[in-house]
Design a protein around this motif. Structure first.
Motif, short mmCIF file in Angstrom:
data_model
loop_
_atom_site.label_atom_id
_atom_site.label_comp_id
_atom_site.label_asym_id
_atom_site.label_seq_id
_atom_site.Cartn_x
_atom_site.Cartn_y
_atom_site.Cartn_z
N GLY A 203 0.66 -1.11 0.04
CA GLY A 203 0.15 -0.04 -0.16
C GLY A 203 0.89 1.16 0.09
N LEU A 204 0.09 2.24 -0.59
CA LEU A 204 0.89 3.69 -0.45
C LEU A 204 0.01 4.75 0.26
CD1 LEU A 204 2.16 4.48 -4.04
CD2 LEU A 204 3.33 3.54 -2.06
N PHE A 205 0.49 5.32 1.21
CA PHE A 205 -0.16 6.70 2.05
C PHE A 205 0.43 7.86 1.80
CE2 PHE A 205 -0.82 9.24 5.55
CZ PHE A 205 -1.97 8.98 6.11
N PHE A 206 -0.53 8.63 1.18
CA PHE A 206 -0.35 10.06 0.93
C PHE A 206 -0.71 11.07 1.95
CE2 PHE A 206 0.38 8.00 -2.88
CZ PHE A 206 1.61 8.43 -3.63
N TYR A 207 0.17 12.07 2.26
CA TYR A 207 -0.40 13.21 3.11
C TYR A 207 -0.06 14.40 2.62
CZ TYR A 207 -0.94 16.24 7.31
OH TYR A 207 -1.12 17.00 8.11
N ALA A 208 -1.13 15.44 2.68
CA ALA A 208 -0.89 16.74 2.13
C ALA A 208 -1.77 17.59 2.76
CB ALA A 208 -1.13 16.74 0.57
N ARG A 209 -0.95 18.61 3.67
CA ARG A 209 -1.71 19.72 4.40
C ARG A 209 -0.66 20.79 4.13
NH1 ARG A 209 -3.15 20.32 10.77
NH2 ARG A 209 -4.79 22.02 10.22
N GLU A 210 -0.03 21.29 5.07
CA GLU A 210 0.84 22.27 4.93
C GLU A 210 2.31 21.63 4.43
OE1 GLU A 210 0.48 25.60 5.32
OE2 GLU A 210 -1.68 25.11 6.05
N THR A 211 2.69 20.39 4.67
CA THR A 211 3.77 19.91 4.10
C THR A 211 3.07 18.57 3.31
OG1 THR A 211 4.00 18.30 6.16
CG2 THR A 211 5.28 20.54 5.59
N ASP A 252 5.49 23.87 -3.50
CA ASP A 252 5.14 25.08 -3.93
C ASP A 252 3.58 25.45 -3.86
OD1 ASP A 252 7.86 26.12 -4.23
OD2 ASP A 252 7.81 25.44 -6.13
N VAL A 253 2.94 24.37 -4.03
CA VAL A 253 1.47 24.55 -4.32
C VAL A 253 0.51 23.85 -3.18
CG1 VAL A 253 1.76 24.49 -6.78
CG2 VAL A 253 1.39 22.42 -5.69
N ILE A 254 1.23 23.17 -2.14
CA ILE A 254 0.44 22.95 -0.99
C ILE A 254 0.78 23.66 0.10
CG2 ILE A 254 0.50 20.75 0.68
CD1 ILE A 254 -0.57 19.86 -2.20
N GLY A 255 -0.45 23.82 1.01
CA GLY A 255 -0.40 24.72 2.17
C GLY A 255 -1.20 25.98 1.90
N PRO A 258 0.60 29.27 -0.47
CA PRO A 258 0.05 29.27 -1.98
C PRO A 258 -1.21 29.69 -2.39
CG PRO A 258 1.56 27.56 -1.48
CD PRO A 258 1.12 28.08 -0.25
N THR A 259 -2.16 29.26 -1.56
CA THR A 259 -3.55 29.53 -1.94
C THR A 259 -3.99 30.85 -1.72
OG1 THR A 259 -4.31 27.17 -1.12
CG2 THR A 259 -5.91 28.77 -1.29
N LEU A 260 -3.61 31.48 -0.72
CA LEU A 260 -3.67 32.76 -0.18
C LEU A 260 -3.08 33.57 -1.14
CD1 LEU A 260 -4.96 34.73 1.83
CD2 LEU A 260 -2.86 34.66 3.08
N ARG A 261 -1.98 33.40 -1.57
CA ARG A 261 -1.22 34.24 -2.61
C ARG A 261 -1.89 34.10 -4.09
NH1 ARG A 261 3.80 31.88 -0.77
NH2 ARG A 261 3.74 30.27 -2.28
N ALA A 262 -2.40 33.12 -4.25
CA ALA A 262 -3.08 32.95 -5.52
C ALA A 262 -4.50 33.57 -5.71
CB ALA A 262 -3.35 31.45 -5.90
N ALA A 263 -5.17 33.49 -4.37
CA ALA A 263 -6.46 34.37 -4.23
C ALA A 263 -6.48 35.85 -4.09
CB ALA A 263 -7.05 33.87 -2.94
N ARG A 264 -5.44 36.23 -3.70
CA ARG A 264 -4.96 37.80 -3.65
C ARG A 264 -4.53 38.20 -5.18
NH1 ARG A 264 -1.42 38.25 1.98
NH2 ARG A 264 -2.98 38.18 3.27
N ARG A 265 -3.77 37.39 -5.71
CA ARG A 265 -3.35 37.73 -7.20
C ARG A 265 -4.41 37.79 -8.13
NH1 ARG A 265 -0.44 33.95 -7.93
NH2 ARG A 265 -1.60 32.91 -9.69
N LEU A 266 -5.56 36.90 -8.02
CA LEU A 266 -6.56 36.66 -9.01
C LEU A 266 -7.73 37.50 -8.51
CD1 LEU A 266 -6.11 33.08 -9.71
CD2 LEU A 266 -5.35 35.15 -11.21
N GLY A 267 -7.99 38.11 -7.26
CA GLY A 267 -9.08 38.62 -6.72
C GLY A 267 -10.51 37.77 -6.51
#
Length: 363
Positions: A203-211, A252-255, A258-267
């Motif tokens: 099996g494989l286990f993947f975790y993604a949050r801030e890391t 670069d895209v998890i956490g 990156p979400t906050l920067r993209a939301a601000r950039r795109l409004g």
């Protein structure tokens, strides 16, 4: 971080998942002889791990009563913590892994020794509230890299290098301790506590949050590399929304940043389709890449990044299906622990040595 293979481990496991259970039934489910069952029950009882429960014998039983066996959930406990970049979860659990008390604190920043002294002291104080129970073991799950022998850790995000987590925790609790990389511990929680992963399968286990991270299980055991956990943070991804204008990696895209920067950039809102759809696609494609390379029997995913889409895991699954080149389909399984997966990691590190070899570990 494995399903124990000793007779004592097999008997303890059967009692843990099937109690109340008689000796005859233990022989049936473990395949061990009645004489072996009796020896292991004597040994486990001597360590205080299990107890006979004559009060559970059915009053209508015919012949000589056979006292059921259960874990001793009232006299024992273990202490664990999951150290995250922002929050640390502290927990006290019974022998079956049931939390008796858990709470989160902010992870101290700055000098590692000072931070660890504070966290270890807090866990010790919490364990002290359960002084009526015998504390068996302590455990800590943490990101970064762990030296399995010394219990020292490196955590780049916190700026810790060769931080003596294991020795400091052992001194604070006064019992043996285990330290493990947190994604490996999360995979072990699925295996030993949630039993999502089939014992004899890969099996494989993947975790993604801030890391983000990945762990592998094989034949009832979490693979722990001799030179420390690997990393998938550097995997290249296509992220024109979350990380435009340069080659992006998964880290670069998890956490939240990156979400906050993209939301601000795109409004746009944080949960707008361009953001959540791209993150789901990236996660599905990355998981598919490793699935195709390793061809596991199951894949479990956990962490807020996998669950953040308004439609749940479905967009990740769709991206995974589109990207995978393996000819048979596979359904991604969400962690049984949900948002409490860090708690599961803390619990399993504190208990897995006992589960793997209960007599030798406590002798």
């Amino acid at each position: 971080m494995q399903i124990g293979s000793t007779p004592a481990a097999a008997v303890l496991h059967a009692i843990r998942v099937g109690a109340p259970i008689t000796r005859d039934r233990l022989a049936d489910v473990t395949g061990l002889s009645p004489a072996t069952i009796n020896r292991q029950v004597t040994a486990l009882t001597g360590q205080g791990l299990i107890t006979e429960r004559p009060d559970l014998v059915s009053p209508g039983s015919i012949g000589r009563p056979k006292n059921p066996l259960t874990l001793d959930r009232d006299a024992l406990c273990a202490a664990g913590m999951h150290i995250g970049a922002r929050r640390t979860l502290l927990t006290i659990v019974d022998l079956g892994g049931r939390p008796l008390y858990s709470h989160a604190v902010l992870t101290p920043q700055g000098d590692a020794d000072v931070a660890l002294a504070e966290l270890c002291g807090q866990l010790s104080e919490l364990a002290g509230r359960f002084s009526g129970r015998r504390l068996l073991w302590g455990g800590a799950a943490i990101g970064g890299s762990v030296d399995a022998v010394s219990g020292s850790v490196d955590h780049p995000i916190l700026g810790w290098h060769r931080a003596p987590l294991g020795p400091m925790l052992a001194d604070a609790l006064g019992v043996p301790v285990s330290v493990c990389e947190h994604v490996e511990a999360m995979a072990a929680a699925e295996l030993l506590l949630g039993q999502t992963i089939v014992d004899a399968a890969s099996g494989l286990f993947f975790y993604a949050r801030e890391t983000t991270g990945m762990a592998m299980t094989l034949n009832g055991r979490v693979h722990i590399p001799a030179r420390g956990a690997g990393s998938i943070a550097h995997v290249r991804v296509d992220a024109p929304v979350l990380c435009p204008g340069r080659g992006a990696t998964l880290s670069d895209v998890i956490g939240s940043e990156p979400t906050l920067r993209a939301a601000r950039r795109l409004g746009i809102p944080l949960d707008a389709s361009p953001i959540v759809d791209e993150r789901a696609r990236i996660l599905g494609e990355v998981v598919a890449t490793f699935r195709d390379a390793l061809n596991p029997d199951s894949v479990v995913v956990a962490g807020d990044a996998f669950a953040a889409h308004p439609r749940g895991l479905a967009p990740v699954q769709a991206a995974f299906d589109a990207a995978s080149k393996t000819r048979w389909p596979m359904e991604l399984m969400p962690s049984l622990f949900g948002v409490t997966v860090p708690e599961g990691a803390a619990i399993v590190v504190a208990l897995s040595v006992i589960y793997a070899d209960p007599v030798a570990s406590l002798a």
